[in-house]
Enzyme design. Sequence first.
Site, mmCIF file in Angstrom:
data_model
loop_
_atom_site.group_PDB
_atom_site.id
_atom_site.type_symbol
_atom_site.label_atom_id
_atom_site.label_comp_id
_atom_site.label_asym_id
_atom_site.label_seq_id
_atom_site.Cartn_x
_atom_site.Cartn_y
_atom_site.Cartn_z
ATOM 1 N N ASP A 163 40.432 33.299 -34.060
ATOM 2 C CA ASP A 163 39.183 33.236 -33.286
ATOM 3 C C ASP A 163 39.193 32.056 -32.318
ATOM 4 O O ASP A 163 38.613 32.126 -31.233
ATOM 5 C CB ASP A 163 37.970 33.093 -34.216
ATOM 6 C CG ASP A 163 37.573 34.410 -34.862
ATOM 7 O OD1 ASP A 163 38.017 35.468 -34.382
ATOM 8 O OD2 ASP A 163 36.819 34.376 -35.842
ATOM 9 N N GLU B 150 44.586 43.961 -25.223
ATOM 10 C CA GLU B 150 43.532 43.738 -24.239
ATOM 11 C C GLU B 150 43.988 43.865 -22.790
ATOM 12 O O GLU B 150 43.237 44.326 -21.935
ATOM 13 C CB GLU B 150 42.877 42.376 -24.477
ATOM 14 C CG GLU B 150 42.148 42.269 -25.807
ATOM 15 C CD GLU B 150 41.003 43.271 -25.966
ATOM 16 O OE1 GLU B 150 40.628 43.936 -24.971
ATOM 17 O OE2 GLU B 150 40.489 43.394 -27.088
ATOM 18 N N HIS C 283 40.119 51.491 -25.446
ATOM 19 C CA HIS C 283 40.718 51.007 -26.698
ATOM 20 C C HIS C 283 41.074 52.144 -27.649
ATOM 21 O O HIS C 283 41.890 51.953 -28.563
ATOM 22 C CB HIS C 283 39.747 50.060 -27.404
ATOM 23 C CG HIS C 283 39.948 48.615 -27.093
ATOM 24 N ND1 HIS C 283 41.157 47.981 -27.242
ATOM 25 C CD2 HIS C 283 39.078 47.660 -26.647
ATOM 26 C CE1 HIS C 283 41.029 46.705 -26.907
ATOM 27 N NE2 HIS C 283 39.784 46.487 -26.534
ATOM 28 N N HIS D 203 35.674 50.182 -21.184
ATOM 29 C CA HIS D 203 36.659 49.316 -21.839
ATOM 30 C C HIS D 203 36.842 49.719 -23.301
ATOM 31 O O HIS D 203 37.971 49.876 -23.781
ATOM 32 C CB HIS D 203 36.200 47.860 -21.743
ATOM 33 C CG HIS D 203 37.130 46.873 -22.372
ATOM 34 N ND1 HIS D 203 38.148 46.260 -21.681
ATOM 35 C CD2 HIS D 203 37.215 46.397 -23.647
ATOM 36 C CE1 HIS D 203 38.822 45.460 -22.484
ATOM 37 N NE2 HIS D 203 38.265 45.523 -23.693
ATOM 38 N N GLU D 204 35.724 49.907 -24.010
ATOM 39 C CA GLU D 204 35.833 50.236 -25.437
ATOM 40 C C GLU D 204 36.434 51.627 -25.638
ATOM 41 O O GLU D 204 37.180 51.851 -26.601
ATOM 42 C CB GLU D 204 34.457 50.132 -26.104
ATOM 43 C CG GLU D 204 33.755 48.784 -25.931
ATOM 44 C CD GLU D 204 34.623 47.577 -26.259
ATOM 45 O OE1 GLU D 204 35.531 47.696 -27.096
ATOM 46 O OE2 GLU D 204 34.398 46.508 -25.657
ATOM 47 N N MET E 204 32.654 46.216 -29.398
ATOM 48 C CA MET E 204 33.740 46.193 -30.374
ATOM 49 C C MET E 204 34.180 47.626 -30.594
ATOM 50 O O MET E 204 33.370 48.492 -30.943
ATOM 51 C CB MET E 204 33.296 45.549 -31.688
ATOM 52 C CG MET E 204 34.407 45.494 -32.742
ATOM 53 S SD MET E 204 35.815 44.499 -32.181
ATOM 54 C CE MET E 204 37.162 45.304 -33.068
ATOM 55 N N GLU E 205 35.480 47.861 -30.415
ATOM 56 C CA GLU E 205 36.036 49.201 -30.309
ATOM 57 C C GLU E 205 36.218 49.893 -31.647
ATOM 58 O O GLU E 205 37.205 50.620 -31.851
ATOM 59 C CB GLU E 205 37.362 49.136 -29.565
ATOM 60 C CG GLU E 205 38.460 48.325 -30.261
ATOM 61 C CD GLU E 205 38.494 46.846 -29.941
ATOM 62 O OE1 GLU E 205 39.511 46.195 -30.210
ATOM 63 O OE2 GLU E 205 37.484 46.321 -29.417
ATOM 64 N N TYR F 289 43.216 39.268 -21.711
ATOM 65 C CA TYR F 289 42.603 40.348 -20.946
ATOM 66 C C TYR F 289 43.083 40.329 -19.491
ATOM 67 O O TYR F 289 43.642 41.311 -18.993
ATOM 68 C CB TYR F 289 41.079 40.206 -20.955
ATOM 69 C CG TYR F 289 40.410 40.360 -22.293
ATOM 70 C CD1 TYR F 289 39.655 41.498 -22.584
ATOM 71 C CD2 TYR F 289 40.484 39.377 -23.266
ATOM 72 C CE1 TYR F 289 39.008 41.648 -23.801
ATOM 73 C CE2 TYR F 289 39.854 39.512 -24.486
ATOM 74 C CZ TYR F 289 39.113 40.647 -24.750
ATOM 75 O OH TYR F 289 38.478 40.786 -25.958
ATOM 76 N N GLN G 100 31.615 42.499 -38.344
ATOM 77 C CA GLN G 100 32.542 42.225 -37.247
ATOM 78 C C GLN G 100 33.803 41.671 -37.893
ATOM 79 O O GLN G 100 33.841 40.518 -38.299
ATOM 80 C CB GLN G 100 31.955 41.231 -36.241
ATOM 81 C CG GLN G 100 32.924 40.754 -35.180
ATOM 82 C CD GLN G 100 33.518 41.884 -34.343
ATOM 83 O OE1 GLN G 100 32.848 42.871 -34.061
ATOM 84 N NE2 GLN G 100 34.782 41.755 -33.959
#
Length: 617
Positions: free
Chosen positions: A382, A324, A305, A301-302, A276-277, A390, A141
Amino acid sequence: MVEFENDPCCFSDITKIRTKSIHFDWTIDYSLKQVKGSAELTCDVLEEGLCTFMLDTRELDVQKVLIEGNEMKFSFGQAGQNGKSEALGKPLIIVLPDVPPPKGEDLVVKIFYNTTEKCSALQWLTKEQTAGGEHPYMFSQCQAIHARSLFPCQDSPGVKIKYTAKVSVAAPLVALMSANLQHDKTEKTDSVNTFYFSQHVPMPSYLVAIASGALESREIGPRSRVWSEKEFVDKAAFEFSQTEDFIKAGESLLGPYVWGQYDLLVLPPSFPYGGMENPCLTFVTPTLLAGDKSLANVVAHEIAHSWTGNLVTNVNWQHFWLNEGHTVFVERKIVEKIYNRPTAEFQAIGGWTDLIEEVELLGETHEFTKLVIKQSGSIDPDDAFSSIPYEKGFALLYHLETLLSVPKFEAFLKAYIEAFSYKALDTQQWKDLLFKHFSGSEEDTAILNKVDWDAWFNNTGMPPVPKPQYDTSLQDVCTALAKKWRAGDGAPSADDIASFNSGQLQEFLDQLVLDSSFSPEQVQQMSDVYKGISESHNSEVRFRWIHLGLKSRFKPAIDNALAMVTEQGRMKFTRPLYRDLKNWDLALPRAVETFKKNRPSMHPTTAALVAKDLGLQ
C-alpha cells in the site's frame, strides 16, 4: 514457470502447495463487527513429504483446523521477522497428518475462525453513517494484501482460486460478493437472509470482496445491475447507463467477457478508491455521481480490468504495472471507441500531467517511480501505491503502439490475453511474448531491439522518451486560457469557460497548479468570475480547485479542503489535500485536528496512509 515462484509478500511456499478453490461459510455479525464461520481450502500438493502448510493471516481469531474431519495442530509465527513488514501479518502454520498428502492429490483444509476489530479488509459503518440512517453497512477492500485479514489464504496475486460462498446476515439486509449470486438458492426469513455465490473463474485472493447493507438494485443492461442504498440507486442507474457499451467495446478489443454478471455497487463516501475491479461486482465511489456521466471513464477502467488484471494478473506486486498500465491503455481504447480519439488522447494528456506531479511528489530518484519495483517484503505494498504503474505503464504501451502501428499493437493485446488468461506473469514473460509475437517481422524486431528496456523498467523518474505527440485539439483552449491568466491579459469573463466540458476544466486547473507563481489574488478573481469552477459539484473539478487554492495560499481553500476530506475518503483526493494542508503552517494545526476527529469513521487504509502523510506515525 514464473507463476510458481514465491512472492516476497506471502509467507506460504507456493512452489510446494497451491490453493485452487475455497468455500466460505460466513455469518456477518454487526453487533460484534465480525465475519465468522469457516473457509475450506482445496489445494494442489506439488511436492512429496510435506509436514506443514503455511498460510497468510493478519489479526484473525482461529479456533480450529480440520483435515479429513480430524483436528490438526496449528500455531502462528511472529510478525515482522526476517526484515518483513509487520503489515504482512503472521503466518498460520498448520501441522499436516503423519502420513503426508501425496503429490498430485488434493489436500482439503477447513479453518474455523472469525475476523477481529483489527481486520484491515473491512470497514463497518453505523446506521448513522449511511445515507438511509436505518441500517448498518459493511464492505471490504482486499487489495493489495488485506485478504489475509478476512480469511486465511495464500495471499499472493500469483495464486488463483475459484470460490463458492454461503453468507448469512440479519434481515432485511442484503449481502453481495465478487461472484455470481445464485438467486434460486437465496433463503429469507423474518430474522435472517442467506445468500449463495459462485465464482467459476480462477482469480487472486485480493479480488474476493463482500458488502452488506440496505441495498437496492436497478437493471442497467442485459448483464448488469447497479446496487446502492435506495437514496442513490436511481442517480447511479443514470450515471452508469453506458456500462453495456463499455463491456462490448472491451470485448471487441480483447475477446469475450467471461465473468457472467457485471454489476456495480456504489459504496459509501469513505471508500478509498475511485473503483475496485472486483469480478462480477465492481465497487465504485459515490464521487463519480456527477450527474452528467462525465466521470464514467472510471467504469471503463474497471471493466478493462475484467481482462487486464483479473483474467491476466501480475504474479506479485513488483509487477503491478502489468495490471494497471494495460488497464489504463485499454480504458482509453474503450473511450476512443465510445467517443472519439481526441477524447481518449485528451485523457492521456491529463495522465501525463498526473505522472509529472507524482514524480515531483516522490522525487525523481525514488524507488517507487520505477516501473518494476524491487520488493523484498520489507514494505507494505500500500505504501508504494501511486499513479506511476498506471501512467508510466500506459506511456510504455502507447510508445510501443506508436512505433509498431495501432493495428499491430491491438493484435498483440489480444494475443497477450489469449496467452495468459487464467494465469499470472511477470515483466520478463510479458516482454518475451512481445518479442515472440513480432518475431516474424525483421522490421518490427529491429524496432523492439532499439527500445531501452532497462531504462523503462528500472530507471527512476519520468519515462526515457519525450512526451508523446498527442492530439491536443481539446487541450489547446485550456492552454490558451491558462497562458492568459499567467500573463494577466485582459479581464476574465464567465464566457471564457462556457464551452468547456468537465475534463477541460480539470486540464485548465492542472496547468495552473503546475505554475507555482499563481497568487491568492488571482484565485479570488477566478472564484468571483468562474462560478462553473468555484461552485462545481464535480469531484474532480472541486479537488483541483481546492488544490490550486492551497498551493496559492488562498485562505478560503483551507475550509474547502477540510470539508472535502471530511465528506469523502477517496485517497486520490484525500491524501493530496492533507499533504497540501501539512505544507502550509497556517493550515497544519486544523488539518491534524480534523484528521484526529475523523479518523474513527475513515477507512483503515486511508487513515493509516494519511497519518503517515501528516507525520503522525
